[in-house]
Write an enzyme that holds these catalytic residues in place. Structure first.
Site, PDB file in Angstrom:
ATOM      1  N   SER A 101       0.831  -1.212   0.000  1.00 19.10           N
ATOM      2  CA  SER A 101       0.000   0.000   0.000  1.00 19.10           C
ATOM      3  C   SER A 101       0.859   1.252   0.000  1.00 19.10           C
ATOM      4  CB  SER A 101      -0.844  -0.023   1.273  1.00 19.10           C
ATOM      5  OG  SER A 101      -1.395   1.240   1.536  1.00 19.10           O
TER       6      SER A 101
ATOM      7  N   TYR B 109      -0.160  -0.154  10.272  1.00 16.85           N
ATOM      8  CA  TYR B 109      -0.505  -0.850   9.021  1.00 16.85           C
ATOM      9  C   TYR B 109       0.617  -0.684   7.996  1.00 16.85           C
ATOM     10  CZ  TYR B 109      -3.121  -1.669   4.649  1.00 16.85           C
ATOM     11  OH  TYR B 109      -3.548  -2.114   3.423  1.00 16.85           O
TER      12      TYR B 109
ATOM     13  N   LYS C 245       3.129  -3.586   6.460  1.00 17.01           N
ATOM     14  CA  LYS C 245       3.255  -3.801   5.013  1.00 17.01           C
ATOM     15  C   LYS C 245       4.715  -3.642   4.577  1.00 17.01           C
ATOM     16  CE  LYS C 245      -0.998  -4.627   3.504  1.00 17.01           C
ATOM     17  NZ  LYS C 245      -1.322  -5.915   2.872  1.00 17.01           N
TER      18      LYS C 245
END
Lengths: 318, 318
Positions: B120, B144, B148
């Protein structure tokens, strides 16, 4: 107050323990005690240092190192680059999982512990714009560099969340390390100075025209102590610093050796290129932008002849 | 041959399953079967799709998804950004540990399995040189993004070592997602188009002058299928690609909505700024350099009015 140093039996860890005790305080608080956490005891004879001997990839070993008054952890323990390349799973356990366990131990104590993490220029791969800086993407070409880069991300996130007060130093290759060669791909860079000064042969496994990014042991220790003392309010949001270094060709290092110790010394170097070591060393960037670290008050070496002389002096004092 | 899609019950995973079966082959080999691995069954009614229902953070659940003829894994399953920020440990388990378990499962099969990892733009933090590219350092400002970015490093190292044949796509914010709002901080970006088109109210929680980096569902699915088909010999050593996107201010998105569906639609948007969502969304970079991805044959959206119309068409076909 109490400080834990992982890798305290090693060359950097032991010197850092001595340096911090000599410094006497951290952020205005007296340092009364240092615990070394390593596979062997800390070699420094000082009643303020004790050793927890064990494997840091075992969380129960980590727990034994903490005290009620622990205010800082200096995490230097690692499996070196060639070792982590040969033994992938062991590298992951020691270089990444143990870092995570240490961070968890700090987080669950809830004291916003200062956490100094020693990372490496090995997080960077080849083909990046030069000079590198803190905004350059880590694209490691070794499992060691990968494990260090993953750990950096975790230290930063734990800091952002307030679990710890982290600071990450990416170390240049340290020259001249005392002692014997080890499994680090960069081990030759110290060997080609240290062994000839000691009257022994050394092997240069890479093209002598290749430049490497180095720092002396004295400067590294000063910079690690400075990083631990630093008020992280002064840093940008990201806690990662490329420690300052100097770019030098292997050939220039050998010329310094010749100037300081004569042709007899440099004649003790044999040139035998080793493709495995070359593959790792050539993937490392030889030039960084020191400005951010210098703005935070870190030191830098200026002259390689001085580094050779400092090692001569160190040998004479042993 | 068989392909595993984690997150196959989700919007992207289900569409990718349908797309790959319609495509029929991967690297010249027929695709006979797709297994969805998710907390719920894949909603697509096709006898060539089966579902393993379970938690991917349980390695035994992962094992159940593999077959003798598995040639590829598309790893899309994740806990979204706001959720991972609220529940740190759960985020680490699902977004990082499960990725590692999947990589280990592939490695131990030894078939050099193609591994597509959906990452992302959330790996990037603020304050970087614009436009961003593949050489920009991930300095995530969310757990997050951290999880990732750590997973990306692992996929790259597993690829470099030949354990898998990895490829990593960093997805822009997808607009317009069908369905209902979720806990992703970016959820509003679809809501402000989707809900008004459906006659419902939506909330815009950020400053409408703020630009975001987006991509349509159709283009994302085409690009994920392209990434899986790509011969990684064509890529640089690092397997990470910033998927192409377009930069658009929220205000411009709402103007498109007005042009396509009239003032009644845009009047259904209420402006209620939410500092928690703003903090996450403002940390994301709004502009990337698409050149590397375009050179590898990935697609890009050109016009937001077309994206609004495509969603209208999608709604009419339900």
């Amino acid at each position: 107050m109490h400080i834990i140093i992982t890798g305290g039996a090693g060359f950097l860890g032991a010197r850092l323990a001595a340096k911090l005790l000599a410094q006497g305080t951290l952020a205005g608080q007296p340092i009364s005690h240092v615990t070394s956490l390593d596979l062997a005891p800390c070699p420094i004879d000082d009643e303020r240092i004790d050793s927890v001997v064990g494997d840091i990839s075992d969380p129960s070993v980590i727990e034994r190192a903490f005290r009620e008054d622990t205010i800082a952890v200096c995490h230097l323990a690692a499996i070196v680059s060639s070792h982590a390349e040969a033994e992938f799973d062991e590298g992951m356990q020691v270089n990444f999982d143990a870092t995570r366990s240490l961070l968890e131990a700090c987080r669950h104590r809830g004291d916003h512990i200062r956490f100094l993490f020693s990372s490496s220029l090995a997080v960077f791969g080849p083909g990046m714009p030069s000079p590198l800086n803190e905004q350059t993407a880590p694209q490691p070409r070794s499992s060691y560099g990968t494990q260090k880069a993953m750990s950096e991300l975790l230290v930063n996130d734990y800091s952002r969340r307030g679990f710890i007060d982290g600071r990450i130093c990416r170390l240049p290759t340290i020259v001249v390390r005392p002692g014997r060669p080890n499994r680090a791909a960069s081990s030759f860079a110290s060997s080609i100075i240290r062994e000839p000064l000691g009257g022994e042969e050394a092997i240069c496994p890479i093209d002598p025209e290749f430049a490497i990014w180095i720092c002396s042991p004295e400067t590294i220790i000063n910079n690690l102590a400075h990083a631990l003392s630093l008020d992280t309010e002064r840093m940008e949001v990201c806690r990662t610093i490329n420690l300052p270094g100097m770019s030098i060709e292997v050939r220039e290092m050998i010329e310094s050796l010749e100037r300081v110790a004569g042709n007899d010394a440099s004649a003790r170097i044999r040139y035998e290129r080793d493709p495995q070591i070359e593959a790792i060393v050539y993937s490392w960037a030889p030039l960084f932008d020191n400005r951010y670290a210098l703005s935070l008050g870190f030191d830098v070496d200026e002259n390689f002849d001085d580094i050779v002389r400092a090692h001569q002096h160190h040998m004479a004092s042993q």
